[in-house]
Write an enzyme that holds these catalytic residues in place. Sequence first.
Site, PDB file in Angstrom:
ATOM      1  N   ASP A 117      16.886  39.713  30.603  1.00 44.18           N
ATOM      2  CA  ASP A 117      17.800  39.480  29.558  1.00 44.18           C
ATOM      3  C   ASP A 117      16.934  38.410  28.514  1.00 44.18           C
ATOM      4  O   ASP A 117      16.821  37.231  28.884  1.00 44.18           O
ATOM      5  CB  ASP A 117      19.157  38.562  29.992  1.00 44.18           C
ATOM      6  CG  ASP A 117      20.335  38.687  29.004  1.00 44.18           C
ATOM      7  OD1 ASP A 117      21.218  38.550  29.276  1.00 44.18           O
ATOM      8  OD2 ASP A 117      19.578  38.799  27.812  1.00 44.18           O
ATOM      9  N   ASP A 120      19.917  35.345  26.919  1.00 46.77           N
ATOM     10  CA  ASP A 120      21.294  35.077  27.383  1.00 46.77           C
ATOM     11  C   ASP A 120      22.171  34.115  26.674  1.00 46.77           C
ATOM     12  O   ASP A 120      21.678  32.823  26.632  1.00 46.77           O
ATOM     13  CB  ASP A 120      21.308  34.980  28.734  1.00 46.77           C
ATOM     14  CG  ASP A 120      22.765  35.056  29.345  1.00 46.77           C
ATOM     15  OD1 ASP A 120      23.310  36.061  29.051  1.00 46.77           O
ATOM     16  OD2 ASP A 120      23.144  33.888  30.083  1.00 46.77           O
ATOM     17  N   THR A 122      23.499  35.067  23.272  1.00 45.24           N
ATOM     18  CA  THR A 122      23.027  35.540  22.088  1.00 45.24           C
ATOM     19  C   THR A 122      24.194  34.842  20.847  1.00 45.24           C
ATOM     20  O   THR A 122      23.714  34.574  19.847  1.00 45.24           O
ATOM     21  CB  THR A 122      23.023  37.191  21.589  1.00 45.24           C
ATOM     22  OG1 THR A 122      22.044  37.489  22.615  1.00 45.24           O
ATOM     23  CG2 THR A 122      22.927  37.681  20.364  1.00 45.24           C
ATOM     24  N   ASP A 247      22.105  39.674  33.543  1.00 44.41           N
ATOM     25  CA  ASP A 247      22.558  38.337  33.611  1.00 44.41           C
ATOM     26  C   ASP A 247      22.742  37.993  35.029  1.00 44.41           C
ATOM     27  O   ASP A 247      22.687  36.775  35.283  1.00 44.41           O
ATOM     28  CB  ASP A 247      24.217  38.441  33.318  1.00 44.41           C
ATOM     29  CG  ASP A 247      24.364  38.898  31.701  1.00 44.41           C
ATOM     30  OD1 ASP A 247      25.145  39.688  31.562  1.00 44.41           O
ATOM     31  OD2 ASP A 247      23.659  38.150  30.685  1.00 44.41           O
TER      32      ASP A 247
END
Length: 303
Positions: A117, A120, A122, A247
Amino acid sequence: MKPGECSLGNRLPVGGNGNKFEFPPQQGEDPWKECMDTAVQLALRAGQVVKKALTEEKRVSTKTSAVDLVTETDHLVEDLIISALREKFPSHRFIGEESTSAGSKCVLTDCPTWIIDPIDGTCNFVHRFPPVAVSIGFAVNRELEFGVIYHCTNGNMYTGRKGHGAFCNKERLRVTQEKAIRNALILTEIGPKRDPETLKLFLGNMEKLLTFQAHGIRVIGSATLALCLVASGAADAYYQYGLHCWDLAAATVIIREAGGTVIDTSGGPLDLMSCRVVAAGTMELAQSIAQELQTIDYGRDDN
Ligand SMILES: O=P(O)(O)O[C@H]1[C@H](O)[C@@H](O)[C@H](O)[C@H](O)[C@@H]1O
Ligand SMILES: [Mg+2]
Ligand SMILES: [Mg+2]
Protein backbone atom coordinates in the site's frame (compact mmCIF):
# COMPACT_ATOMS: atom_id res chain seq x y z
CA MET A 1 6.41 -21.25 -16.00
CA LYS A 2 2.83 -22.21 -15.11
CA PRO A 3 0.76 -19.90 -12.85
CA GLY A 4 1.67 -20.58 -9.25
CA GLU A 5 5.10 -21.87 -10.26
CA CYS A 6 8.08 -19.61 -9.90
CA SER A 7 11.78 -20.05 -10.15
CA LEU A 8 14.10 -19.01 -7.36
CA GLY A 9 16.76 -17.85 -9.70
CA ASN A 10 19.82 -19.95 -8.86
CA ARG A 11 18.06 -21.86 -6.09
CA LEU A 12 15.41 -24.44 -6.96
CA PRO A 13 12.78 -25.66 -4.50
CA VAL A 14 13.82 -28.84 -2.72
CA GLY A 15 11.33 -31.74 -2.96
CA GLY A 16 7.68 -30.83 -2.45
CA ASN A 17 5.24 -30.60 -5.31
CA GLY A 18 7.42 -28.18 -7.24
CA ASN A 19 5.11 -25.31 -6.38
CA LYS A 20 6.05 -24.98 -2.70
CA PHE A 21 9.16 -23.20 -1.59
CA GLU A 22 11.30 -25.51 0.56
CA PHE A 23 14.82 -24.25 0.99
CA PRO A 24 17.58 -26.73 1.82
CA PRO A 25 18.25 -26.06 5.56
CA GLN A 26 21.46 -24.07 5.59
CA GLN A 27 22.98 -23.33 8.98
CA GLY A 28 22.40 -19.77 10.10
CA GLU A 29 20.79 -18.79 6.83
CA ASP A 30 17.89 -16.43 7.21
CA PRO A 31 16.29 -16.58 3.75
CA TRP A 32 14.15 -13.47 4.02
CA LYS A 33 16.35 -11.12 6.05
CA GLU A 34 17.71 -9.41 2.96
CA CYS A 35 14.15 -8.88 1.71
CA MET A 36 13.07 -7.31 4.99
CA ASP A 37 16.11 -5.04 5.17
CA THR A 38 15.33 -3.90 1.63
CA ALA A 39 11.69 -3.27 2.61
CA VAL A 40 12.72 -1.05 5.53
CA GLN A 41 15.03 1.02 3.32
CA LEU A 42 12.37 1.37 0.62
CA ALA A 43 9.63 2.30 3.13
CA LEU A 44 11.91 5.01 4.51
CA ARG A 45 12.72 6.32 1.01
CA ALA A 46 9.07 6.25 -0.07
CA GLY A 47 7.99 7.84 3.21
CA GLN A 48 10.23 10.84 2.56
CA VAL A 49 8.58 11.31 -0.85
CA VAL A 50 5.12 11.16 0.79
CA LYS A 51 6.09 13.53 3.60
CA LYS A 52 7.44 16.12 1.13
CA ALA A 53 4.34 15.84 -1.10
CA LEU A 54 1.96 16.16 1.87
CA THR A 55 2.27 19.95 1.99
CA GLU A 56 2.31 20.43 -1.81
CA GLU A 57 -0.55 20.89 -4.26
CA LYS A 58 -2.09 17.56 -5.33
CA ARG A 59 -4.05 16.25 -8.30
CA VAL A 60 -6.78 14.11 -6.68
CA SER A 61 -8.85 11.44 -8.48
CA THR A 62 -11.45 8.97 -7.18
CA LYS A 63 -11.68 5.17 -7.53
CA THR A 64 -14.60 3.08 -6.21
CA SER A 65 -16.49 6.03 -4.74
CA ALA A 66 -16.38 9.80 -4.30
CA VAL A 67 -14.50 9.32 -1.02
CA ASP A 68 -12.05 6.66 -2.27
CA LEU A 69 -9.26 9.05 -3.25
CA VAL A 70 -5.99 8.55 -5.12
CA THR A 71 -3.24 10.99 -6.10
CA GLU A 72 -0.27 10.99 -8.44
CA THR A 73 1.90 10.40 -5.37
CA ASP A 74 0.17 7.07 -4.66
CA HIS A 75 1.11 5.94 -8.19
CA LEU A 76 4.61 7.40 -8.07
CA VAL A 77 5.42 5.75 -4.74
CA GLU A 78 4.02 2.36 -5.75
CA ASP A 79 6.06 2.48 -8.98
CA LEU A 80 9.18 3.47 -7.02
CA ILE A 81 8.79 0.56 -4.60
CA ILE A 82 7.84 -2.14 -7.12
CA SER A 83 10.49 -1.20 -9.72
CA ALA A 84 13.22 -1.28 -7.06
CA LEU A 85 12.03 -4.65 -5.74
CA ARG A 86 11.58 -6.14 -9.24
CA GLU A 87 15.14 -5.19 -10.13
CA LYS A 88 16.53 -6.82 -6.98
CA PHE A 89 14.16 -9.85 -6.87
CA PRO A 90 13.09 -10.51 -10.47
CA SER A 91 11.42 -13.86 -9.69
CA HIS A 92 9.14 -12.39 -7.03
CA ARG A 93 5.51 -11.41 -7.50
CA PHE A 94 3.81 -8.13 -6.57
CA ILE A 95 0.36 -7.05 -5.36
CA GLY A 96 -0.01 -3.26 -5.18
CA GLU A 97 -3.09 -1.22 -4.36
CA GLU A 98 -2.83 1.04 -7.39
CA SER A 99 -1.69 -1.71 -9.80
CA THR A 100 -4.74 -3.73 -8.72
CA SER A 101 -6.94 -0.68 -9.17
CA ALA A 102 -5.51 -0.35 -12.70
CA GLY A 103 -6.51 -3.95 -13.50
CA SER A 104 -3.63 -6.21 -12.36
CA LYS A 105 -4.77 -9.56 -10.95
CA CYS A 106 -4.76 -9.67 -7.16
CA VAL A 107 -3.75 -13.30 -6.65
CA LEU A 108 -1.57 -14.77 -3.89
CA THR A 109 0.41 -17.84 -5.02
CA ASP A 110 3.19 -19.82 -3.31
CA CYS A 111 5.74 -17.47 -4.88
CA PRO A 112 7.50 -14.86 -2.74
CA THR A 113 4.98 -12.02 -3.00
CA TRP A 114 5.20 -8.36 -1.96
CA ILE A 115 1.86 -6.80 -0.86
CA ILE A 116 2.09 -3.02 -1.00
CA ASP A 117 0.00 0.00 0.00
CA PRO A 118 2.03 2.98 -1.21
CA ILE A 119 0.02 5.49 0.79
CA ASP A 120 -2.31 4.19 3.47
CA GLY A 121 -4.48 7.12 4.49
CA THR A 122 -4.70 8.84 1.12
CA CYS A 123 -7.71 10.86 2.29
CA ASN A 124 -5.60 12.04 5.25
CA PHE A 125 -2.74 12.78 2.82
CA VAL A 126 -5.03 14.93 0.64
CA HIS A 127 -6.24 16.86 3.71
CA ARG A 128 -2.75 17.07 5.27
CA PHE A 129 -4.07 15.11 8.28
CA PRO A 130 -0.96 13.43 9.80
CA PRO A 131 -1.70 9.65 10.02
CA VAL A 132 -0.26 8.56 6.65
CA ALA A 133 1.81 5.40 6.11
CA VAL A 134 3.69 3.28 3.59
CA SER A 135 2.92 -0.41 4.10
CA ILE A 136 5.00 -3.30 2.69
CA GLY A 137 4.04 -6.90 3.50
CA PHE A 138 5.74 -10.09 2.26
CA ALA A 139 4.39 -13.65 1.93
CA VAL A 140 5.87 -17.00 0.81
CA ASN A 141 3.78 -20.15 0.28
CA ARG A 142 0.81 -17.94 1.13
CA GLU A 143 2.23 -17.41 4.65
CA LEU A 144 2.91 -13.85 5.80
CA GLU A 145 6.65 -13.63 6.61
CA PHE A 146 7.18 -9.99 7.54
CA GLY A 147 5.62 -6.54 7.54
CA VAL A 148 7.01 -3.01 7.44
CA ILE A 149 4.86 0.08 8.06
CA TYR A 150 6.40 3.54 8.04
CA HIS A 151 4.50 6.48 9.59
CA CYS A 152 5.44 9.24 7.13
CA THR A 153 4.81 12.23 9.40
CA ASN A 154 6.15 11.12 12.79
CA GLY A 155 8.90 8.83 11.47
CA ASN A 156 7.87 5.71 13.40
CA MET A 157 9.02 2.51 11.66
CA TYR A 158 6.88 -0.48 12.63
CA THR A 159 8.31 -3.89 11.78
CA GLY A 160 7.33 -7.46 12.43
CA ARG A 161 8.95 -10.71 11.28
CA LYS A 162 7.47 -14.18 11.82
CA GLY A 163 9.15 -15.66 14.88
CA HIS A 164 11.27 -12.58 15.51
CA GLY A 165 8.93 -10.16 17.32
CA ALA A 166 7.46 -6.76 16.45
CA PHE A 167 9.04 -3.36 16.99
CA CYS A 168 8.40 0.36 16.69
CA ASN A 169 11.83 1.71 15.86
CA LYS A 170 13.88 -0.20 18.46
CA GLU A 171 11.08 -0.64 21.02
CA ARG A 172 9.48 -4.09 21.32
CA LEU A 173 5.72 -4.05 20.84
CA ARG A 174 3.26 -5.85 23.10
CA VAL A 175 -0.55 -5.87 22.82
CA THR A 176 -2.89 -5.38 25.80
CA GLN A 177 -4.52 -8.31 27.61
CA GLU A 178 -8.00 -6.79 27.67
CA LYS A 179 -10.72 -9.42 27.21
CA ALA A 180 -13.95 -7.42 27.58
CA ILE A 181 -15.62 -5.00 25.20
CA ARG A 182 -16.83 -2.92 28.16
CA ASN A 183 -13.24 -1.95 29.07
CA ALA A 184 -11.85 -1.69 25.57
CA LEU A 185 -10.67 1.16 23.38
CA ILE A 186 -11.61 0.00 19.89
CA LEU A 187 -10.46 1.34 16.49
CA THR A 188 -12.18 1.03 13.16
CA GLU A 189 -12.31 2.62 9.69
CA ILE A 190 -15.34 3.65 7.67
CA GLY A 191 -14.56 2.08 4.29
CA PRO A 192 -15.37 3.61 0.91
CA LYS A 193 -19.10 2.81 0.61
CA ARG A 194 -21.51 5.58 1.61
CA ASP A 195 -24.90 4.20 0.49
CA PRO A 196 -27.65 4.37 3.16
CA GLU A 197 -27.67 0.61 3.85
CA THR A 198 -23.91 0.50 4.39
CA LEU A 199 -23.99 3.58 6.62
CA LYS A 200 -26.80 2.04 8.67
CA LEU A 201 -24.77 -1.14 9.16
CA PHE A 202 -21.54 0.78 9.93
CA LEU A 203 -23.23 2.99 12.51
CA GLY A 204 -25.19 0.04 13.87
CA ASN A 205 -21.95 -1.83 14.56
CA MET A 206 -20.52 1.19 16.37
CA GLU A 207 -23.77 1.60 18.34
CA LYS A 208 -23.75 -2.09 19.38
CA LEU A 209 -20.20 -1.88 20.74
CA LEU A 210 -20.96 1.41 22.54
CA THR A 211 -24.04 -0.16 24.18
CA PHE A 212 -21.59 -2.78 25.49
CA GLN A 213 -19.91 0.18 27.24
CA ALA A 214 -16.73 0.14 25.14
CA HIS A 215 -14.54 2.92 26.58
CA GLY A 216 -14.34 4.48 23.13
CA ILE A 217 -14.25 3.97 19.39
CA ARG A 218 -11.75 5.86 17.24
CA VAL A 219 -11.36 6.34 13.46
CA ILE A 220 -7.94 7.76 12.45
CA GLY A 221 -8.11 7.35 8.65
CA SER A 222 -5.36 4.76 8.21
CA ALA A 223 -6.10 1.08 8.74
CA THR A 224 -2.42 0.12 8.90
CA LEU A 225 -1.55 2.73 11.53
CA ALA A 226 -4.65 1.85 13.55
CA LEU A 227 -3.55 -1.79 13.50
CA CYS A 228 -0.06 -0.68 14.60
CA LEU A 229 -1.66 1.11 17.57
CA VAL A 230 -3.26 -2.21 18.57
CA ALA A 231 0.16 -3.89 18.25
CA SER A 232 1.63 -1.10 20.43
CA GLY A 233 -0.94 -1.62 23.19
CA ALA A 234 -2.33 1.90 22.63
CA ALA A 235 -5.71 0.39 21.73
CA ASP A 236 -7.27 -2.99 22.51
CA ALA A 237 -8.87 -3.98 19.20
CA TYR A 238 -9.62 -3.08 15.59
CA TYR A 239 -12.39 -4.18 13.26
CA GLN A 240 -13.33 -3.20 9.72
CA TYR A 241 -15.29 -4.07 6.62
CA GLY A 242 -13.92 -2.45 3.45
CA LEU A 243 -10.15 -2.70 3.78
CA HIS A 244 -7.86 -4.74 1.50
CA CYS A 245 -5.02 -7.26 1.56
CA TRP A 246 -2.50 -4.41 1.19
CA ASP A 247 -3.95 -2.78 4.35
CA LEU A 248 -3.77 -6.09 6.20
CA ALA A 249 -0.61 -7.93 5.12
CA ALA A 250 2.13 -6.04 6.97
CA ALA A 251 -0.01 -5.10 9.97
CA THR A 252 -1.13 -8.70 10.53
CA VAL A 253 2.45 -9.87 11.02
CA ILE A 254 3.16 -6.93 13.35
CA ILE A 255 0.13 -7.62 15.53
CA ARG A 256 0.77 -11.38 15.68
CA GLU A 257 4.41 -10.82 16.60
CA ALA A 258 3.28 -8.38 19.32
CA GLY A 259 1.25 -11.25 20.82
CA GLY A 260 -2.12 -10.30 19.34
CA THR A 261 -4.61 -12.13 17.17
CA VAL A 262 -6.05 -11.32 13.73
CA ILE A 263 -9.20 -13.17 12.64
CA ASP A 264 -12.11 -13.03 10.23
CA THR A 265 -15.27 -11.14 11.25
CA SER A 266 -17.01 -14.54 11.30
CA GLY A 267 -14.74 -15.53 14.20
CA GLY A 268 -12.83 -17.95 11.96
CA PRO A 269 -9.27 -17.67 10.65
CA LEU A 270 -8.19 -14.51 8.81
CA ASP A 271 -8.87 -14.57 5.06
CA LEU A 272 -6.42 -11.98 3.70
CA MET A 273 -8.50 -11.38 0.56
CA SER A 274 -11.91 -11.06 2.28
CA CYS A 275 -11.88 -7.25 2.81
CA ARG A 276 -12.75 -7.69 6.48
CA VAL A 277 -10.97 -8.23 9.80
CA VAL A 278 -11.09 -8.24 13.59
CA ALA A 279 -7.77 -7.82 15.44
CA ALA A 280 -7.18 -7.65 19.20
CA GLY A 281 -4.69 -8.25 21.99
CA THR A 282 -6.65 -11.30 23.11
CA MET A 283 -8.69 -13.93 21.28
CA GLU A 284 -11.47 -13.44 23.84
CA LEU A 285 -11.91 -9.78 22.89
CA ALA A 286 -11.61 -10.50 19.16
CA GLN A 287 -14.31 -13.18 19.35
CA SER A 288 -16.58 -10.98 21.51
CA ILE A 289 -16.41 -8.20 18.92
CA ALA A 290 -16.82 -10.57 15.96
CA GLN A 291 -20.02 -12.06 17.34
CA GLU A 292 -21.63 -8.62 17.70
CA LEU A 293 -20.89 -7.34 14.18
CA GLN A 294 -23.38 -7.16 11.32
CA THR A 295 -21.64 -8.05 8.04
CA ILE A 296 -21.06 -5.34 5.41
CA ASP A 297 -20.33 -6.97 2.04
CA TYR A 298 -17.33 -5.47 0.22
CA GLY A 299 -16.61 -8.51 -1.97
CA ARG A 300 -13.07 -9.93 -2.24
CA ASP A 301 -9.72 -8.68 -3.49
CA ASP A 302 -9.11 -11.86 -5.53
CA ASN A 303 -12.39 -11.95 -7.37
O1 LIG B 1 -6.96 3.91 0.31
P1 LIG B 1 -5.99 3.90 1.47
O2 LIG B 1 -4.75 3.15 1.13
O3 LIG B 1 -5.80 5.24 2.03
O4 LIG B 1 -6.64 2.95 2.59
C1 LIG B 1 -7.77 3.30 3.37
C2 LIG B 1 -9.02 2.93 2.58
O5 LIG B 1 -9.10 3.75 1.45
C3 LIG B 1 -10.25 3.13 3.43
O6 LIG B 1 -11.38 2.74 2.70
C4 LIG B 1 -10.15 2.29 4.66
O7 LIG B 1 -11.27 2.47 5.40
C5 LIG B 1 -8.93 2.64 5.46
O8 LIG B 1 -9.01 3.95 5.94
C6 LIG B 1 -7.69 2.46 4.62
O9 LIG B 1 -6.59 2.87 5.38
MG1 LIG C 1 -3.42 3.28 -0.26
MG1 LIG D 1 -4.89 1.49 2.49
